[in-house]
Scaffold this motif. Structure first.
Motif, PDB file in Angstrom:
ATOM      1  N   ARG A  30      41.947  42.684  -8.351  1.00 43.48           N
ATOM      2  CA  ARG A  30      41.213  41.563  -7.756  1.00 43.48           C
ATOM      3  C   ARG A  30      42.128  40.366  -7.508  1.00 43.48           C
ATOM      4  O   ARG A  30      41.972  39.639  -6.521  1.00 43.48           O
ATOM      5  CB  ARG A  30      40.056  41.137  -8.675  1.00 43.48           C
ATOM      6  N   SER A  32      45.271  40.568  -6.882  1.00 38.95           N
ATOM      7  CA  SER A  32      46.374  41.042  -6.018  1.00 38.95           C
ATOM      8  C   SER A  32      47.697  41.158  -6.762  1.00 38.95           C
ATOM      9  O   SER A  32      48.773  41.092  -6.156  1.00 38.95           O
ATOM     10  CB  SER A  32      46.539  40.110  -4.809  1.00 38.95           C
ATOM     11  N   ILE A  69      35.883  46.473  -9.362  1.00 40.54           N
ATOM     12  CA  ILE A  69      36.385  45.619  -8.277  1.00 40.54           C
ATOM     13  C   ILE A  69      35.317  45.454  -7.210  1.00 40.54           C
ATOM     14  O   ILE A  69      34.450  46.315  -7.049  1.00 40.54           O
ATOM     15  CB  ILE A  69      37.686  46.199  -7.666  1.00 40.54           C
ATOM     16  N   ASP A  72      34.246  44.850  -1.251  1.00 40.18           N
ATOM     17  CA  ASP A  72      34.976  44.484  -0.037  1.00 40.18           C
ATOM     18  C   ASP A  72      36.469  44.275  -0.294  1.00 40.18           C
ATOM     19  O   ASP A  72      37.188  43.737   0.550  1.00 40.18           O
ATOM     20  CB  ASP A  72      34.385  43.213   0.573  1.00 40.18           C
ATOM     21  N   SER A  73      36.952  44.727  -1.458  1.00 37.89           N
ATOM     22  CA  SER A  73      38.333  44.413  -1.839  1.00 37.89           C
ATOM     23  C   SER A  73      39.355  45.456  -1.388  1.00 37.89           C
ATOM     24  O   SER A  73      40.552  45.221  -1.498  1.00 37.89           O
ATOM     25  CB  SER A  73      38.422  44.244  -3.364  1.00 37.89           C
TER      26      SER A  73
END
Length: 942
Positions: A30, A32, A69, A72-73
């Motif tokens: 989440r 990154s 998560i 939309d990730s």
């Protein structure tokens, strides 16, 4: 982020840290710090390991991370790689399949999942996962994948054509778990409506048809799936596709002809539901089979539910298939039935029901039935010589008219001119002998009131006035009231002028006022009724009857607080109070009626109004209560319904107490003790109140001479205290236990006062305090006190009375509360059966023993030998009720206890029962014979 370090910490899915570690990885994605591809790359060691366990662990780690998560990730490319990964894993060891399916279900829910990959995943499932060989939860996951896929990727599923249909067909075939089936049935309805089946139509129907009718016994768990849940979900599936029509009708007709009731009910529903999907031509083709089967069920079934469902189904199908070109089918049905339309025919009522049911289906069927049946029934009416027969015919005609009026708002019909004559037939019934006919006529006219001509209404008014002044039974009276109210709503002025335009004699005043009271909820009659009542109350000759009927009115409307406010505004409360005060009325029935009116009207009023009425009447009622003790009845009406926060003179408790003790009038005493209990419950907990309780308690001296009113007063004060859980309640409970031994005549009534919840004076409507579970708590306290007192008392009579009190206590609390204390009270219940000679107490104990045995016989088992000996002795007790209760106990013992417990008592029981079967009372002999039959067979069967 040390991804590899975190992965090395995973050891077991059952490990408490598993979720914690997977959430760390999800957080990294989440934020990154890592990508999902990094995770797959690091998981390669696990995913390619030779150990199935390691490979499964890798899949489960990935699944858990995906759940943590946002949907939309992940981008489309990442999701495509994951789709390929999971598709491959479906070819792995069978132990890995559940994890792979769970991952797929999570994966396809992601926002950017590429739709073209859904077919690849589904085909992989179809080819590699034998669905029915998986565990229930895993099959459920697969079915969820199907549902989500169709919901999110409908066009891609349609592009799969029959591959998807065939795969689903194979997956669901043979499913037996009710949880899975309920899910499938709910989803398959949408599936069948959206997906063309083509040549697999018959196969899909056969898979579903094998579950019909649903034959499933639900476990006892309240939250479990029921047979009805499954049946209700399956039916829409069988009707979902128009292509199922022929097969569905054939299936329903086959099962309708069976002997199983659930099969009949499900089949009738299926036939009915199919009308919303299938073409009418299918029903027309099968009409020669449908009608005889439904007719057979309607005419021969003993099940009300089957009959009702059959009529509903017939109505729906006839409406479905009937049009101007197919009326011949309806005519065939009507011709079959018309022969039964003779009132002395056994099939008249059910045939009439069929015709009424069909008529209610549609305007076309209704019009046809009217033309075919109404003239016939009217001719039969004219030829009938018996009023009962005429009543039945008129009732049927009006039911048909009701159906007609749903489609045409008039009785004027060129095609069925006889319709306009039906109101006249109803009016004729009002003049015949027999209340049954009158009731039917009145009930029928309720339907026809809006369509009566002026001349018909004039006739009806004359009849209503005659019935109003004629004694009739309760059923006819209710029908009269409803008819009167209906016509009054439509023609208020006519009713006032034609029915109530008289001044009745005193002997006729009561029905006159009661009839008016029934109209008070109509806007056009509210003032009219109230003014008439006020006039009657002010007339001393009419006042008693008027007040009695006003009480009837307010009690009937006791939740209509808007009406009560209106009555208050119209000064009704003041008029009834002043009637008593100004005329020194001492008639207890009038005083009681006024008191009820006062409490009912005052209770829902605002704090401000209650203060106002208290200020106005408190002093004038109580200032002469010493000499005018009947004023206390008014005082009860004034005070008992007040809100707790309305301030009352501290001295009122003393006034009521003195009058309760001093008066010799039983009615005054009853009002006084209830009022005092109510005041004690609602009084503020100040010093003066505590002092009052101490003064009263001190007067119950050990050597004082007691009578019923003293005992009753103590019980009501105690009830007021225990309902609010007051700290002084314990002292009063101690007093009551002593009173049990000192005034035994009042034990049963006293226990009832304490534990019965039906006393209006202590209701929440009258703003009394009432703590939760007060009965159970009081029971526990009193049991302990009675047992302690029993062990202290030397007097044998006193011991017997205490045992009676213990028995009566058990009549007013839940069985669970008794079982909680059963170990403690059991020895004393045995003593009660052995030493007590009070019939009510003996019946109470024996009834309790039966309840305990029925609920859980293990509670009684440790004491069984002692109880059965005492019960057996009482089977020849002097009073019949005790003998019967004890014999019922003996009968129940055989049904709940094993032979090993009972056998040692067999010979003794049979010897005693030999005496009982010769009892002089038939009811006792019957119970004895039943008990002896069961005890005789004891040990005989192996």
């Amino acid at each position: 982020m040390d991804l590899e370090g975190i992965l090395n910490r995973f050891e077991d899915t059952d490990d408490a840290t598993f979720k914690e570690h997977s959430l760390l990885i999800s957080k990294g994605i989440r934020e990154s710090k890592i990508t999902i591809l990094d995770l797959i790359e690091r998981l390669e060691i696990l995913l390619t390991d030779k150990s199935v366990y390691k490979r499964e662990l890798g899949v489960l780690i990935l699944n858990d991370v995906l759940k943590g998560i946002p949907i939309d990730s992940l981008c489309s490319k990442e999701l495509e790689i994951l789709a390929e990964f999971y598709s491959t894993k479906l070819k792995d060891h069978h132990q890995i399949l559940p994890g792979a399916c769970t991952g797929i279900l999570t994966l396809i829910g992601f926002e950017h999942f590429p739709g073209h990959r859904i077919s690849v995943i589904l085909n992989a499932i179809f080819q590699n996962v034998p669905c029915q060989q998986q565990q229930q939860a895993d099959r459920y996951t697969i079915f969820q994948i199907f549902e989500t896929s169709l919901k999110l990727f409908k066009q891609d599923i349609l592009n799969m054509k029959l591959d998807f249909v065939y795969g689903v067909l194979q997956a669901i075939q043979g499913e037996r778990n009710p949880i899975n089936l309920l899910f499938l049935f709910k989803w398959l309805k949408e599936f069948l409506m959206d997906i063309p089946l083509h040549h697999l139509t018959e196969d899909m129907f056969d898979v579903l048809a094998c579950y019909f009718p649903v034959d499933f016994r639900a476990p006892s768990n309240e939250n479990s799936i029921t047979r009805e849940d499954l049946a209700d979900a399956l039916c829409p599936c069988l009707c979902a596709s128009p292509d199922f029509g022929e097969s569905c009708i054939s299936l329903a007709l086959e099962k309708l002809d069976s002997s199983l009731e659930i099969a009949k009910l499900d089949s009738l529903k299926l036939l009915r539901e199919g009308c919303s999907t299938f073409d009418s031509s299918i029903y027309l083709e099968n009409s020669s089979k449908i009608w005889p089967l439904i007719q057979k069920e309607i005419l021969t079934t003993t099940s009300p539910q089957t009959k009702t469902e059959s009529l509903k189904t017939l109505q729906t199908i006839v409406s479905k298939i009937t049009n101007n070109s197919t009326l011949v089918h309806l005519k065939n049905i009507v011709d079959t039935i018309k022969g039964n339309l003779l009132p002395d025919s056994k099939l008249f009522n059910i045939s009439a029901e069929i015709l009424v049911c069909i008529a209610a289906g549609s305007q076309l069927t209704c019009g046809f039935i009217m033309k075919e049946v109404v003239p016939t029934l009217i001719n039969v009416y004219k030829m009938s010589a018996y009023n009962d027969h005429k009543s039945v015919i008129v009732n049927t005609l009006v039911h048909l008219v009701r159906a007609h009026l749903n489609f045409k708002k008039s009785l004027q019909d060129e095609e069925v001119a006889e319709l306009s004559d039906i109101p006249l037939l109803c009016l004729e019934l009002l003049n015949v002998d027999g209340e049954g006919s009158k009731k039917i006529g009145l009930d029928c006219l309720v339907v026809l009131v809006p369509y009566l001509t002026l001349q018909m209404r004039e006739t009806l008014y004359t009849n209503l006035r005659n019935i109003m002044f004629t004694p009739v039974n309760e059923n006819t009276l209710q029908s009269f009231m409803q008819c009167l109210k209906t016509i009054a709503a439509y023609y208020p002025d006519e009713v006032k002028n034609k029915i109530f335009n008289i001044k009745p004699q005193l002997s006729l005043l009561e029905p006159f006022l009661k009839s008016k009271a029934h109209l008070i909820t109509l806007d056009n009659f509210k003032d009219y009724v109230i003014e008439d009542y006020l006039e009657g109350i002010r007339n001393i000759e009419y006042s008693g009857i008027t007040v009695r009927n006003l009480r009837y009115l307010v009690v009937q409307q006791q939740t209509n607080y808007q009406l009560f406010k209106y009555l208050i505004d119209k000064n009704v409360l003041n008029v009834v109070i002043e009637l008593v005060l100004n005329n020194s009325i001492k008639d207890m029935s009038i005083l009681t009626d006024v008191s009820v009116i006062m409490t009912t009207l005052i209770a829902p009023q605002s704090y401000e109004y209650q203060i106002e009425v208290l200020k106005k009447y408190y002093r004038v009622i109580f200032e002469h209560v010493d000499t005018e003790e009947f004023n206390l009845v008014l005082g009860y009406g004034l005070l008992v319904a007040l809100r707790r926060d309305v301030p009352i003179d501290d001295g009122i408790c003393h006034v009521v107490f003195k009058l309760a003790v001093k008066s010799d009038n039983r009615f005054v005493i009853d009002f006084a003790v209830e009022l005092l209990g109510n005041l004690v419950n609602k009084h503020g907990d100040d010093e003066n109140f505590i002092k009052f309780l101490e003064i009263v308690l001190s007067q119950y001296d050990q050597d004082a001479a007691f009578c019923e009113k003293h005992a009753k007063l103590a019980y009501f004060i105690t009830k007021g205290l225990i309902l609010r859980n007051h700290t002084e309640a314990n002292k009063w409970l101690n007093l009551l236990v002593k009173l049990i031994g000192r005034y035994p005549a009042f034990i049963k009534d006293g226990i009832k006062i304490i534990l019965d919840e039906d006393y209006v004076a202590f209701s929440e409507t009258f703003h009394c305090r009432k703590v939760v579970l007060y009965k159970q708590r009081t029971f526990n306290i009193m049991v302990d006190k009675i047992i302690d007192e029993y062990n202290k008392v030397d007097n044998e009579e006193g011991k017997k009375f205490l045992l009676s009190g213990l028995a009566y206590l058990c009549e007013y609390v839940s069985l669970q509360a008794i079982l909680f204390k059963f170990k403690k009270i059991a020895p004393y219940l045995m003593l009660c059966l052995e030493q007590n000679d009070t019939p009510d107490a003996l019946c109470a104990v024996s009834t309790l023993l039966r309840k305990v045995c029925t609920q859980d016989s293990d509670y009684l088992k440790p004491y069984f030998n002692e109880f059965i000996t005492r019960i057996l002795n009482l089977t020849t007790y002097k009073l019949m009720d005790v003998r019967i209760e004890c014999l019922k106990c003996l009968t129940l013992f055989v049904t709940v206890y094993p032979d090993s417990v009972l056998f040692q008592h067999k010979s003794g029981v049979l010897k005693k029962l030999a005496e009982c079967v010769d009892d002089k009372k038939r009811l006792v002999r019957r119970e004895a014979m039943e008990a002896r039959a069961l005890w005789s067979m004891l040990g005989e069967l192996v």
